[in-house]
Structure formats: structure tokens, C-alpha cells
Design a protein around this motif. Structure first.
Motif, PDB file in Angstrom:
ATOM      1  N   LEU A  56       0.865  -1.372   0.199  1.00 41.86           N
ATOM      2  CA  LEU A  56      -0.026   0.058   0.046  1.00 41.86           C
ATOM      3  C   LEU A  56       1.033   1.362  -0.009  1.00 41.86           C
ATOM      4  N   GLN A  57       0.765   1.988  -0.973  1.00 40.26           N
ATOM      5  CA  GLN A  57       1.396   3.297  -1.039  1.00 40.26           C
ATOM      6  C   GLN A  57       0.353   4.414  -0.747  1.00 40.26           C
ATOM      7  N   VAL A  58       0.675   5.165   0.129  1.00 44.22           N
ATOM      8  CA  VAL A  58      -0.143   6.373   0.590  1.00 44.22           C
ATOM      9  C   VAL A  58       0.536   7.357  -0.054  1.00 44.22           C
ATOM     10  N   ALA A  59      -0.304   8.177  -0.818  1.00 42.76           N
ATOM     11  CA  ALA A  59       0.186   9.522  -1.414  1.00 42.76           C
ATOM     12  C   ALA A  59       0.439  10.625  -0.445  1.00 42.76           C
ATOM     13  N   GLY A  60       1.161  11.545  -0.685  1.00 39.27           N
ATOM     14  CA  GLY A  60       1.590  12.500   0.144  1.00 39.27           C
ATOM     15  C   GLY A  60       0.205  13.222   0.546  1.00 39.27           C
ATOM     16  N   GLN A  61      -0.010  13.271   2.055  1.00 43.43           N
ATOM     17  CA  GLN A  61      -0.984  13.973   2.772  1.00 43.43           C
ATOM     18  C   GLN A  61      -0.745  15.214   3.447  1.00 43.43           C
ATOM     19  N   VAL A  62      -1.503  16.205   3.504  1.00 42.21           N
ATOM     20  CA  VAL A  62      -1.111  17.303   3.949  1.00 42.21           C
ATOM     21  C   VAL A  62      -2.185  17.451   5.377  1.00 42.21           C
ATOM     22  N   GLY A  63      -2.001  18.639   5.912  1.00 41.38           N
ATOM     23  CA  GLY A  63      -2.943  18.896   7.127  1.00 41.38           C
ATOM     24  C   GLY A  63      -4.251  19.383   6.824  1.00 41.38           C
ATOM     25  N   PHE A  64      -5.033  18.889   5.845  1.00 40.01           N
ATOM     26  CA  PHE A  64      -6.359  19.292   5.789  1.00 40.01           C
ATOM     27  C   PHE A  64      -7.380  18.875   6.664  1.00 40.01           C
ATOM     28  N   LEU A  65      -8.369  19.324   7.059  1.00 42.29           N
ATOM     29  CA  LEU A  65      -9.463  19.121   8.068  1.00 42.29           C
ATOM     30  C   LEU A  65     -10.278  17.832   7.190  1.00 42.29           C
ATOM     31  N   THR A  90      -9.406  22.731   3.845  1.00 42.37           N
ATOM     32  CA  THR A  90      -9.144  23.827   4.894  1.00 42.37           C
ATOM     33  C   THR A  90      -8.184  23.168   5.677  1.00 42.37           C
ATOM     34  N   PRO A  91      -6.897  23.829   5.771  1.00 45.32           N
ATOM     35  CA  PRO A  91      -5.540  23.487   6.846  1.00 45.32           C
ATOM     36  C   PRO A  91      -6.214  23.419   8.138  1.00 45.32           C
ATOM     37  N   ALA A  92      -5.754  22.517   8.984  1.00 41.43           N
ATOM     38  CA  ALA A  92      -6.037  22.303  10.170  1.00 41.43           C
ATOM     39  C   ALA A  92      -5.878  23.469  11.230  1.00 41.43           C
ATOM     40  N   GLY A  93      -4.971  24.257  10.833  1.00 42.49           N
ATOM     41  CA  GLY A  93      -4.467  25.450  11.442  1.00 42.49           C
ATOM     42  C   GLY A  93      -3.205  25.986  10.878  1.00 42.49           C
ATOM     43  N   PRO A  94      -2.800  27.265  11.421  1.00 40.67           N
ATOM     44  CA  PRO A  94      -1.537  27.777  11.006  1.00 40.67           C
ATOM     45  C   PRO A  94      -0.213  27.247  11.370  1.00 40.67           C
ATOM     46  N   THR A  95      -0.300  26.573  12.720  1.00 37.94           N
ATOM     47  CA  THR A  95       0.758  26.121  13.216  1.00 37.94           C
ATOM     48  C   THR A  95       1.333  24.727  12.749  1.00 37.94           C
ATOM     49  N   GLU A 145      -0.459  21.743  14.492  1.00 35.38           N
ATOM     50  CA  GLU A 145      -1.835  21.494  14.130  1.00 35.38           C
ATOM     51  C   GLU A 145      -1.746  20.586  12.751  1.00 35.38           C
ATOM     52  N   GLN A 146      -1.057  21.197  11.824  1.00 35.96           N
ATOM     53  CA  GLN A 146      -0.708  20.662  10.530  1.00 35.96           C
ATOM     54  C   GLN A 146      -0.077  19.202  10.659  1.00 35.96           C
ATOM     55  N   THR A 147       0.877  19.203  11.470  1.00 37.35           N
ATOM     56  CA  THR A 147       1.473  17.598  11.560  1.00 37.35           C
ATOM     57  C   THR A 147       0.517  16.748  12.082  1.00 37.35           C
ATOM     58  N   LEU A 148      -0.086  17.012  13.261  1.00 40.77           N
ATOM     59  CA  LEU A 148      -1.204  15.896  13.818  1.00 40.77           C
ATOM     60  C   LEU A 148      -2.033  15.606  12.723  1.00 40.77           C
ATOM     61  N   GLY A 158       8.732  23.244  -1.406  1.00 36.57           N
ATOM     62  CA  GLY A 158       7.791  24.281  -1.591  1.00 36.57           C
ATOM     63  C   GLY A 158       6.276  23.559  -1.635  1.00 36.57           C
ATOM     64  N   LEU A 159       5.258  24.158  -0.512  1.00 36.37           N
ATOM     65  CA  LEU A 159       4.014  23.459  -0.689  1.00 36.37           C
ATOM     66  C   LEU A 159       3.064  24.706  -1.020  1.00 36.37           C
ATOM     67  N   PRO A 160       1.888  24.338  -1.611  1.00 36.33           N
ATOM     68  CA  PRO A 160       1.012  25.332  -1.833  1.00 36.33           C
ATOM     69  C   PRO A 160       0.414  26.005  -0.671  1.00 36.33           C
ATOM     70  N   GLY A 161      -0.117  27.494  -0.892  1.00 38.94           N
ATOM     71  CA  GLY A 161      -0.913  27.965   0.178  1.00 38.94           C
ATOM     72  C   GLY A 161      -0.075  28.148   1.566  1.00 38.94           C
ATOM     73  N   ASP A 162      -0.716  27.856   2.619  1.00 36.77           N
ATOM     74  CA  ASP A 162      -0.054  28.015   3.710  1.00 36.77           C
ATOM     75  C   ASP A 162       0.228  26.531   4.527  1.00 36.77           C
ATOM     76  N   LEU A 163       0.452  25.544   3.628  1.00 30.50           N
ATOM     77  CA  LEU A 163       0.863  24.354   4.115  1.00 30.50           C
ATOM     78  C   LEU A 163       2.377  24.211   4.320  1.00 30.50           C
ATOM     79  N   LEU A 164       2.499  23.526   5.551  1.00 33.33           N
ATOM     80  CA  LEU A 164       3.821  23.520   6.270  1.00 33.33           C
ATOM     81  C   LEU A 164       4.352  22.184   6.051  1.00 33.33           C
TER      82      LEU A 164
END
Length: 136
Positions: free
Chosen positions: A29-38, A47-52, A55-58, A120-126
Motif C-alpha cells: 500500500l502506497q499512501v500518496a503525500g497527505q497534508v494537514g487538511f481537516l 481547509t488546513p487544520a490551522g496555521p501552526t 496542528e498541521q503535523t497532527l 515548497g508547498l501550496p498556500g499555507d501548508l507547512l
């Protein structure tokens, strides 16, 4: 020959291009890159989980976990994680968050091998994380 099965948990939006959140073929199973969207809400943009970073890592780790589970895997099946950070100064903080998260998961062993790179990631993604799991 085993078919490839696309994995998209109900909590995720459709990917923005022609790819899947995860793909399973046989016991891999390959999981594609996931970001901190709710989790996805119909009619709302992702929507990102938050600006920090915290929040985004969790949320990113939870999003990886949800793809793993939808594909029949757990953290114990993960062989490799790749972490993509936008800022080199986030490395130490991300490791603290990462270590605390995996201490709470009651894993049989260390979560996996891991690589961390800076992008580099789009928007405010960290942060973005992908995973490779081998089941069974």
C-alpha cells in the motif's frame, strides 16, 4: 497479476489531479503525500487544520492513518515515511510532535524508516507526509 486498487477514505476530497490518496496492489500500500487538511465537508474547499506546524503535523499524520486504514493497514505495517517540510527551522519541532504522536500509538516497533526533505508547498501548508506499507 494483482489489480491496483485506488484508496480514498470518506474523510478525504477527491485528489486535485489524476492520482489516488492511496493505491494497494497485493500486500503493498502506497499512501500518496497527505497534508494537514481537516476532514472533507461537502461544499467546502479543503481547509488546513490551522496555521501552526503542530496542528498541521497532527492532522497530516491522521490523514495518513486514515488512508492506511482504508487500505487495510495500520502504522505497524508502515515500512517508510517521507516527510516534506517547507522550512528547515521546523525540523526539531516536527520531530518532537512526531515522536509524541507515535508514542501514543502503542506500536510494536519503531514506526518505520524515514526521510525528511525540504520543499515548497501550496498556500499555507507547512508539511506533507507519504507512506509505504507492506501488509501481512
Amino acid at each position: 497479476m494483482t489489480d491496483k486498487i485506488a484508496i480514498t477514505p470518506a474523510t478525504h476530497t477527491d485528489p486535485p489531479a489524476k492520482f489516488s490518496h492511496g493505491v494497494r496492489k497485493g500486500n503493498i500500500l502506497q499512501v500518496a503525500g497527505q497534508v494537514g487538511f481537516l476532514p472533507h465537508v461537502d461544499g467546502q474547499e479543503p481547509t488546513p487544520a490551522g496555521p501552526t506546524l503542530r496542528e498541521q503535523t497532527l492532522q497530516t499524520l491522521e490523514n495518513v492513518r486514515s488512508v492506511l486504514e482504508a487500505g487495510g493497514a495500520t502504522w505497524d505495517d508502515v515500512m517508510m515515511l517521507r516527510v516534506y517540510l517547507t522550512d528547515t527551522t521546523h525540523f526539531e519541532e516536527m520531530n518532537e510532535i512526531y515522536n509524541a504522536y507515535f508514542e501514543e500509538q502503542n506500536l510494536k516497533e519503531v514506526p518505520s524508516a524515514r526521510t525528511t526533505v525540504y520543499v515548497g508547498l501550496p498556500g499555507d501548508l507547512l508539511i506533507e507526509i507519504d507512506a509505504l506499507a507492506v501488509l501481512g
